[in-house]
Design an enzyme around this catalytic site. Structure first.
Site, PDB file in Angstrom:
ATOM      1  N   ASP A  31       0.854  -1.189   0.000  1.00 18.58           N
ATOM      2  CA  ASP A  31       0.000   0.000   0.000  1.00 18.58           C
ATOM      3  C   ASP A  31       0.888   1.237   0.000  1.00 18.58           C
ATOM      4  O   ASP A  31       2.020   1.203   0.493  1.00 18.58           O
ATOM      5  CB  ASP A  31      -0.936   0.021   1.221  1.00 18.58           C
ATOM      6  CG  ASP A  31      -2.201   0.823   0.951  1.00 18.58           C
ATOM      7  OD1 ASP A  31      -3.300   0.220   0.828  1.00 18.58           O
ATOM      8  OD2 ASP A  31      -2.086   2.072   0.831  1.00 18.58           O
ATOM      9  N   THR A  87     -10.972   2.186  -6.924  1.00 22.74           N
ATOM     10  CA  THR A  87     -11.383   2.731  -8.232  1.00 22.74           C
ATOM     11  C   THR A  87     -12.601   3.631  -7.991  1.00 22.74           C
ATOM     12  O   THR A  87     -13.690   3.354  -8.491  1.00 22.74           O
ATOM     13  CB  THR A  87     -11.744   1.606  -9.228  1.00 22.74           C
ATOM     14  OG1 THR A  87     -12.694   0.714  -8.600  1.00 22.74           O
ATOM     15  CG2 THR A  87     -10.540   0.813  -9.647  1.00 22.74           C
ATOM     16  N   ASN A 226     -38.507  -0.739  -2.813  1.00 17.47           N
ATOM     17  CA  ASN A 226     -38.897   0.529  -2.181  1.00 17.47           C
ATOM     18  C   ASN A 226     -40.082   1.163  -2.903  1.00 17.47           C
ATOM     19  O   ASN A 226     -40.988   1.718  -2.262  1.00 17.47           O
ATOM     20  CB  ASN A 226     -37.711   1.501  -2.160  1.00 17.47           C
ATOM     21  CG  ASN A 226     -36.691   1.083  -1.105  1.00 17.47           C
ATOM     22  OD1 ASN A 226     -37.001   0.299  -0.206  1.00 17.47           O
ATOM     23  ND2 ASN A 226     -35.482   1.589  -1.209  1.00 17.47           N
ATOM     24  N   TYR A 258     -37.336 -14.421 -17.129  1.00 18.92           N
ATOM     25  CA  TYR A 258     -37.298 -13.016 -17.561  1.00 18.92           C
ATOM     26  C   TYR A 258     -35.922 -12.369 -17.396  1.00 18.92           C
ATOM     27  O   TYR A 258     -35.820 -11.154 -17.359  1.00 18.92           O
ATOM     28  CB  TYR A 258     -38.326 -12.162 -16.783  1.00 18.92           C
ATOM     29  CG  TYR A 258     -39.741 -12.652 -16.888  1.00 18.92           C
ATOM     30  CD1 TYR A 258     -40.428 -12.563 -18.090  1.00 18.92           C
ATOM     31  CD2 TYR A 258     -40.378 -13.216 -15.797  1.00 18.92           C
ATOM     32  CE1 TYR A 258     -41.729 -13.021 -18.191  1.00 18.92           C
ATOM     33  CE2 TYR A 258     -41.688 -13.675 -15.886  1.00 18.92           C
ATOM     34  CZ  TYR A 258     -42.350 -13.583 -17.087  1.00 18.92           C
ATOM     35  OH  TYR A 258     -43.630 -14.024 -17.187  1.00 18.92           O
ATOM     36  N   CYS A 269     -50.764  -8.032 -20.632  1.00 21.34           N
ATOM     37  CA  CYS A 269     -50.723  -7.755 -19.186  1.00 21.34           C
ATOM     38  C   CYS A 269     -49.592  -6.824 -18.742  1.00 21.34           C
ATOM     39  O   CYS A 269     -49.831  -5.846 -18.044  1.00 21.34           O
ATOM     40  CB  CYS A 269     -50.624  -9.072 -18.416  1.00 21.34           C
ATOM     41  SG  CYS A 269     -52.090 -10.088 -18.625  1.00 21.34           S
TER      42      CYS A 269
HETATM   43  N1  LIG Z   1     -15.469  -2.392  -0.558  1.00 23.37           N
HETATM   44  C1  LIG Z   1     -16.186  -3.371  -1.069  1.00 23.37           C
HETATM   45  O1  LIG Z   1     -17.128  -3.871  -0.425  1.00 23.37           O
HETATM   46  C2  LIG Z   1     -15.878  -3.916  -2.412  1.00 23.37           C
HETATM   47  C3  LIG Z   1     -16.462  -5.122  -2.810  1.00 23.37           C
HETATM   48  C4  LIG Z   1     -16.135  -5.647  -4.061  1.00 23.37           C
HETATM   49  C5  LIG Z   1     -15.264  -4.957  -4.886  1.00 23.37           C
HETATM   50  N2  LIG Z   1     -14.728  -3.779  -4.489  1.00 23.37           N
HETATM   51  C6  LIG Z   1     -13.787  -3.116  -5.384  1.00 23.37           C
HETATM   52  O2  LIG Z   1     -12.456  -3.434  -4.927  1.00 23.37           O
HETATM   53  C7  LIG Z   1     -11.590  -2.317  -5.113  1.00 23.37           C
HETATM   54  C8  LIG Z   1     -11.011  -1.888  -3.783  1.00 23.37           C
HETATM   55  O3  LIG Z   1     -12.072  -1.443  -2.947  1.00 23.37           O
HETATM   56  P1  LIG Z   1     -11.834  -1.127  -1.414  1.00 23.37           P
HETATM   57  O4  LIG Z   1     -13.162  -0.762  -0.857  1.00 23.37           O
HETATM   58  O5  LIG Z   1     -11.043  -2.208  -0.784  1.00 23.37           O
HETATM   59  O6  LIG Z   1     -10.937   0.205  -1.544  1.00 23.37           O
HETATM   60  P2  LIG Z   1     -10.258   1.056  -0.373  1.00 23.37           P
HETATM   61  O7  LIG Z   1     -10.387   2.491  -0.764  1.00 23.37           O
HETATM   62  O8  LIG Z   1     -10.766   0.622   0.955  1.00 23.37           O
HETATM   63  O9  LIG Z   1      -8.733   0.624  -0.444  1.00 23.37           O
HETATM   64  C9  LIG Z   1      -7.914   0.902  -1.526  1.00 23.37           C
HETATM   65  C10 LIG Z   1      -6.477   0.895  -1.023  1.00 23.37           C
HETATM   66  O10 LIG Z   1      -5.601   1.020  -2.141  1.00 23.37           O
HETATM   67  C11 LIG Z   1      -4.484   1.787  -1.705  1.00 23.37           C
HETATM   68  N3  LIG Z   1      -3.763   2.269  -2.893  1.00 23.37           N
HETATM   69  C12 LIG Z   1      -4.062   3.292  -3.710  1.00 23.37           C
HETATM   70  N4  LIG Z   1      -3.120   3.412  -4.661  1.00 23.37           N
HETATM   71  C13 LIG Z   1      -2.225   2.427  -4.469  1.00 23.37           C
HETATM   72  C14 LIG Z   1      -1.044   2.010  -5.143  1.00 23.37           C
HETATM   73  N5  LIG Z   1      -0.611   2.659  -6.220  1.00 23.37           N
HETATM   74  N6  LIG Z   1      -0.377   0.954  -4.653  1.00 23.37           N
HETATM   75  C15 LIG Z   1      -0.817   0.290  -3.565  1.00 23.37           C
HETATM   76  N7  LIG Z   1      -1.928   0.641  -2.885  1.00 23.37           N
HETATM   77  C16 LIG Z   1      -2.632   1.704  -3.337  1.00 23.37           C
HETATM   78  C17 LIG Z   1      -5.110   2.867  -0.837  1.00 23.37           C
HETATM   79  O11 LIG Z   1      -4.129   3.483   0.000  1.00 23.37           O
HETATM   80  C18 LIG Z   1      -6.146   2.032  -0.067  1.00 23.37           C
HETATM   81  O12 LIG Z   1      -5.585   1.517   1.131  1.00 23.37           O
HETATM   82  C19 LIG Z   1     -12.453  -1.242  -5.791  1.00 23.37           C
HETATM   83  O13 LIG Z   1     -12.301  -1.367  -7.189  1.00 23.37           O
HETATM   84  C20 LIG Z   1     -13.848  -1.601  -5.379  1.00 23.37           C
HETATM   85  O14 LIG Z   1     -14.808  -1.123  -6.303  1.00 23.37           O
HETATM   86  C21 LIG Z   1     -15.010  -3.257  -3.270  1.00 23.37           C
END
Ligand SMILES: NC(=O)c1ccc[n+]([C@@H]2O[C@H](COP(=O)([O-])OP(=O)(O)OC[C@H]3O[C@@H](n4cnc5c(N)ncnc54)[C@H](O)[C@@H]3O)[C@@H](O)[C@H]2O)c1
Length: 428
Positions: A31, A87, A226, A258, A269
């Site tokens: 990270d 992302t 909802n 569906y 319908c």
């Molecule tokens: N949160 C969820 O419930 C969930 C579920 C399924 C998928 N996702 C997807 O998974 C991905 C991550 O989500 P998240 O909620 O864990 O994100 P998050 O924001 O909690 O964590 C992302 C981490 O990436 C780190 N980071 C950023 N740039 C970096 C780099 N260049 N090198 C290394 N680390 C870096 C950030 O410091 C942060 O700790 C996203 O694409 C999200 O859409 C999230």
């Protein structure tokens, strides 16, 4: 056992890293946030997730998970990278891909210096095309041809939910891997050896969109429930009980029924009943944008079909199926009738084949419907499939009455199957 670098120690990355380490793999978490890295190395999760502290504390103590801010060191010690960086939405609504771009760039550069077999697995949620059209070129340029030839790129969308992430990790609905081939996908499946779930290999494009489709579906379900709840309230009915009963029907409601992309819906319908709900909502000043949008969406599907037919450049068109579905002669609000009307109105030389429609046997409302909506129906109807093939440069298969006849074998006409082709990138 696989040595894995997990990029991004957020919700997804932390849970994935901890569970992979628990299951016997050797994990380096990466990270950019040094404070998160420090916390992980102390066995203290930087995100709050039930059960994570126990697993993380244990695997860090056992030396199976450590974290670093040093990308090169992480890549050097591993054979596979799982990318789980954020992302988030940009102002435009698109996903911000700058973090994934940076990670892919640094993996490519590091491997350029010392080419070896390496697998890059995209776990972050990215819309179809970003991996293939934006990230892979970055990887190509960073790695150079020699190293790139030894790098495999897959995606493996994540379906876990915050607050039940570890349970979801252990009991996923399925494990989807987008890959070039089964052998590459197997490298990803090997990570999840102990997890009981169906393994699915597909293209990276499909895998990425499955994730978006699932989330869109969940959101749609919440909004639907909802709106039904709001309607129930305005009609002095119990919305909870209504939706409980709706969910009890596992034949048509909570089922695959569906849920195939095809042509527009119609019949006597669905449009009528939707309109009645929309009308009631308007009269009751209820803001229910979803339900009328369903009717608008259906119109769009009809127009998409017209556009495809126009784009084919063919003028002699044979439509197979006129009633709204096979085995009925009910023409009321049939989208095939609407399609026929539009094509006829736009000067196509249209002929129609539907074994369920015989003008002499139509009566009552059905006949009135034909009179009102397709007065030229008699002229356009053809009795035999062979005759339709003889007429047509383009055959439009509209309903399942098209089944049971060899259109391809009998005709040289181009075929547009409305039950299938509107969800495909190209038209047959
Ligand atoms: N949160 C969820 O419930 C969930 C579920 C399924 C998928 N996702 C997807 O998974 C991905 C991550 O989500 P998240 O909620 O864990 O994100 P998050 O924001 O909690 O964590 C992302 C981490 O990436 C780190 N980071 C950023 N740039 C970096 C780099 N260049 N090198 C290394 N680390 C870096 C950030 O410091 C942060 O700790 C996203 O694409 C999200 O859409 C999230």
């Amino acid at each position: 056992m696989t040595r894995v670098a997990v990029f991004g120690m957020g919700y997804v990355g932390c849970v994935t890293a901890a569970c992979l380490a628990r299951d016997g793999h050797e994990i380096v978490g990466v990270d950019v946030d040094a404070a998160k890295v420090d916390r992980i190395n102390r066995g203290d999760p930087p995100v709050s997730e039930p059960g994570l502290a126990e697993i993380l504390g244990q695997v860090v103590k056992q030396g199976r998970l450590r974290a670093t801010t040093n990308v090169n060191e992480a890549i050097d010690g591993t054979s596979l990278a799982l990318i789980a960086v954020g992302t988030p939405s940009t102002d435009s609504g698109a996903a911000n891909t700058e973090h994934v771009e940076r990670v892919v760039q640094s993996i490519g550069s590091r491997l350029r210096a010392a080419p070896r077999d390496y697998t890059v697995v995209m776990r972050s949620t990215l819309l179809t095309g970003i991996l293939e059209d934006r990230l892979v070129p970055i990887l190509d340029a960073a790695a150079g041809p020699e190293a790139r030839a030894r790098i495999r790129v897959c995606n493996n969308p994540e379906f876990l939910r915050e607050s039940s992430a570890i349970r979801d990790y252990d009991q996923p609905p399925f494990i989807v891997v987008g890959a070039q081939n089964a052998a590459e996908a197997q490298l990803v499946f090997d990570l999840y050896e102990g997890i009981e779930a169906e393994r699915i290999v597909t293209t990276t494009r499909t895998a990425a969109l499955v994730k978006y489709a699932c989330n869109a579906f969940h959101a749609l379900k919440v909004a639907f429930a909802n709106e039904i709840g709001a309607l129930a309230g305005s009609l002095a009915a119990d919305g909870h009980e209504v939706m409980r009963l709706v969910c009890r029907d596992t034949k048509l409601n909570i089922s695959t029924a569906y849920l195939r992309p095809g042509f527009a819906f119609g019949g006597s319908c669905l449009p009528k009943d939707l309109r009645a709900l929309v009308r009631h909502a308007a009269e009751s000043s209820l803001q229910l944008p979803l339900l009328p949008a369903v009717l608008a969406s259906n119109e769009c599907q009809l127009r998409r079909a017209v556009r495809l037919i126009e784009q084919s450049g063919k003028r002699r068109v044979g439509l197979v199926g006129l009633s709204f579905k096979a085995n009925t002669d009910d023409l009321r609000e049939s989208p095939q009738v609407m399609l026929a009307e539009i094509l006829h109105g736009r000067g196509f030389e249209l002929r129609i084949f539907d074994p369920n429609i015989q003008l002499t046997r139509l009566h009552g409302r059905n006949l009135a419907y034909v009179d009102q909506h397709l007065p030229h129906l008699a002229k356009l109807l053809i009795d035999s499939p062979e005759e339709l093939c003889g007429h047509s440069e383009l055959l439009v298969l509209g309903t399942d009455v098209a089944d049971g006849f060899d259109w391809k074998g009998t005709s040289h006409a181009r075929i547009l199957d409305l039950r299938h082709d509107l969800a495909m990138p190209t038209v047959r």
